[in-house]
Write an enzyme that holds these catalytic residues in place. Sequence first.
Site, PDB file in Angstrom:
ATOM      1  N   ASP A 164      -0.153   4.356   1.081  1.00  0.00           N
ATOM      2  CA  ASP A 164      -0.474   5.346   2.114  1.00  0.00           C
ATOM      3  C   ASP A 164       0.237   5.035   3.426  1.00  0.00           C
ATOM      4  O   ASP A 164       0.700   3.907   3.652  1.00  0.00           O
ATOM      5  CB  ASP A 164      -1.985   5.411   2.349  1.00  0.00           C
ATOM      6  CG  ASP A 164      -2.555   4.104   2.886  1.00  0.00           C
ATOM      7  OD1 ASP A 164      -2.128   3.018   2.424  1.00  0.00           O
ATOM      8  OD2 ASP A 164      -3.438   4.151   3.762  1.00  0.00           O
ATOM      9  N   HIS A 181       0.843  -1.195   0.000  1.00  0.00           N
ATOM     10  CA  HIS A 181       0.000   0.000   0.000  1.00  0.00           C
ATOM     11  C   HIS A 181       0.876   1.243   0.000  1.00  0.00           C
ATOM     12  O   HIS A 181       1.959   1.267   0.583  1.00  0.00           O
ATOM     13  CB  HIS A 181      -0.977  -0.002   1.183  1.00  0.00           C
ATOM     14  CG  HIS A 181      -0.346  -0.036   2.542  1.00  0.00           C
ATOM     15  ND1 HIS A 181       0.007   1.099   3.228  1.00  0.00           N
ATOM     16  CD2 HIS A 181      -0.023  -1.080   3.355  1.00  0.00           C
ATOM     17  CE1 HIS A 181       0.513   0.766   4.411  1.00  0.00           C
ATOM     18  NE2 HIS A 181       0.516  -0.547   4.507  1.00  0.00           N
ATOM     19  N   ASP A 192       3.740  -6.851   3.576  1.00  0.00           N
ATOM     20  CA  ASP A 192       3.148  -5.884   4.498  1.00  0.00           C
ATOM     21  C   ASP A 192       2.844  -6.466   5.873  1.00  0.00           C
ATOM     22  O   ASP A 192       1.831  -6.133   6.481  1.00  0.00           O
ATOM     23  CB  ASP A 192       1.866  -5.309   3.884  1.00  0.00           C
ATOM     24  CG  ASP A 192       1.283  -4.160   4.674  1.00  0.00           C
ATOM     25  OD1 ASP A 192       2.053  -3.455   5.342  1.00  0.00           O
ATOM     26  OD2 ASP A 192       0.049  -3.969   4.623  1.00  0.00           O
ATOM     27  N   ASP A 209       6.304   1.050   6.602  1.00  0.00           N
ATOM     28  CA  ASP A 209       5.008   0.409   6.419  1.00  0.00           C
ATOM     29  C   ASP A 209       4.203   1.292   5.467  1.00  0.00           C
ATOM     30  O   ASP A 209       3.559   2.236   5.914  1.00  0.00           O
ATOM     31  CB  ASP A 209       4.306   0.277   7.777  1.00  0.00           C
ATOM     32  CG  ASP A 209       2.885  -0.251   7.694  1.00  0.00           C
ATOM     33  OD1 ASP A 209       2.513  -0.817   6.651  1.00  0.00           O
ATOM     34  OD2 ASP A 209       2.143  -0.056   8.663  1.00  0.00           O
ATOM     35  N   GLU A 223      -5.082   1.653   2.721  1.00  0.00           N
ATOM     36  CA  GLU A 223      -4.976   0.445   3.552  1.00  0.00           C
ATOM     37  C   GLU A 223      -5.039   0.806   5.025  1.00  0.00           C
ATOM     38  O   GLU A 223      -5.671   0.110   5.824  1.00  0.00           O
ATOM     39  CB  GLU A 223      -3.666  -0.290   3.226  1.00  0.00           C
ATOM     40  CG  GLU A 223      -3.574  -1.707   3.767  1.00  0.00           C
ATOM     41  CD  GLU A 223      -3.024  -1.803   5.197  1.00  0.00           C
ATOM     42  OE1 GLU A 223      -3.095  -2.884   5.784  1.00  0.00           O
ATOM     43  OE2 GLU A 223      -2.529  -0.768   5.708  1.00  0.00           O
ATOM     44  N   GLU A 224      -4.378   1.895   5.383  1.00  0.00           N
ATOM     45  CA  GLU A 224      -4.292   2.283   6.789  1.00  0.00           C
ATOM     46  C   GLU A 224      -5.620   2.790   7.350  1.00  0.00           C
ATOM     47  O   GLU A 224      -5.787   2.872   8.563  1.00  0.00           O
ATOM     48  CB  GLU A 224      -3.214   3.352   6.976  1.00  0.00           C
ATOM     49  CG  GLU A 224      -1.799   2.905   6.630  1.00  0.00           C
ATOM     50  CD  GLU A 224      -1.226   1.883   7.597  1.00  0.00           C
ATOM     51  OE1 GLU A 224      -1.964   1.375   8.456  1.00  0.00           O
ATOM     52  OE2 GLU A 224      -0.020   1.589   7.497  1.00  0.00           O
ATOM     53  N   HIS A 237       3.757   2.784  13.033  1.00  0.00           N
ATOM     54  CA  HIS A 237       2.704   3.708  13.471  1.00  0.00           C
ATOM     55  C   HIS A 237       3.155   4.560  14.649  1.00  0.00           C
ATOM     56  O   HIS A 237       2.320   5.131  15.356  1.00  0.00           O
ATOM     57  CB  HIS A 237       1.398   2.974  13.808  1.00  0.00           C
ATOM     58  CG  HIS A 237       0.791   2.244  12.647  1.00  0.00           C
ATOM     59  ND1 HIS A 237      -0.461   1.655  12.719  1.00  0.00           N
ATOM     60  CD2 HIS A 237       1.250   1.998  11.383  1.00  0.00           C
ATOM     61  CE1 HIS A 237      -0.737   1.085  11.552  1.00  0.00           C
ATOM     62  NE2 HIS A 237       0.302   1.280  10.733  1.00  0.00           N
TER      63      HIS A 237
END
Length: 380
Positions: free
Chosen positions: A81, A79, A167, A110, A143-144, A350
């Site tokens: 994003d 992904h 991922d 990520d 995705e996030e 994150h």
Amino acid sequence: MVQKDRLIEEFMELVRVDSETKHEEEIAVVLKEKFGALGLTVEEDDTKEKTGHGAGNLICTLPAKGKGANAPKLMFTCHMDTVTPGKGIQPQLGEDGYIRSDGTTILGSDDKAGIAALLEGIRVLQEQGTEHPQLQCVITVGEESGLNGSRAMDPKWLDADYGYALDSNGAIGGIAVAAPSQQKVFITFTGKSAHAGVNPEDGISAINIASRAVSKMRLGRIDKETTANIGSFYGGVTGATNIVVDKVVLEAEARSLDTDKLGKQVESMRLASEEAAAELGGTCEFRSHLLYPSFKFTDEAPVVQLAKKALARIGAEPKTFHSGGGSDANVFNGHGVPTVNLSVGYENIHTKTERILASDIVRLTQAFVALVEETGSLSK
């Protein structure tokens, strides 16, 4: 051979491009140029209007070469994003071999480590003249923010026999062979307002109803395959303690690797809510929908065996595991492409302390190349 300096330079270039979820327009342009320059056919689907994100999903296809045309077609997905804070990322390679941000943002490994590995891996295949099957790189948006891009994607775009998401958390060698489905739950409890000091007996507290409902629910770890959680509980007016609250809304979820168990858990939450409302004289509106399906493979499944052989070839220790979270792999399995999720090696994602070893991005690239070569060896 993987060129480490070229790979790490490209990774750092990618993470410097702002792409917080819902704002993927700039990174989408960069990726179109990069995959196109490598000779892939690049198409953007029409999901931008459906999702409200900054771009659609990118479907980048490299035709088979030589005898690879007779081998199973492969799909790789990452992904584009990131989570927040992801603006103005300044990557730094430390003496310990880790790449980090400057501490004011996330890093974005990520999942830009996965994208960098795909780009470098394709270059390596071309420089080596490797015969290979058709390769499809699906780079998703959103995705996030709940797998928004992949969930909105039309399955007609997918053309693969096996799929691999780059991922997953964990050390290089990890293969997530199972992940749960998720059911979103929204519950609205309605009571009756009244003055809390003058005539509280005329009111019916929606907070009391909701509290009783939650007390009746099994939450947290239900069994080894099933979980449930109340994510938010809100109602009333801040500071207005003199009103019997007449409406409370709960947002919740349930997850399970087993469809029947998931259904039973959601049903038990519905019954608990309705019972509590009936007992206290209020009402309840219960809504739920499936966000994404589960998947589960044995170690003997062909999609897993190929990954194991490829990882062993690069000296990694293949290790299968069950994930507790969802990814685009869940969606693509639901669309009929057997897909597992490979560990990327990133840590503390994150967060502002996110980091990844430069050597792990190299190993991930090597794993991609080995996987393509292993699949190519299946040519008839």
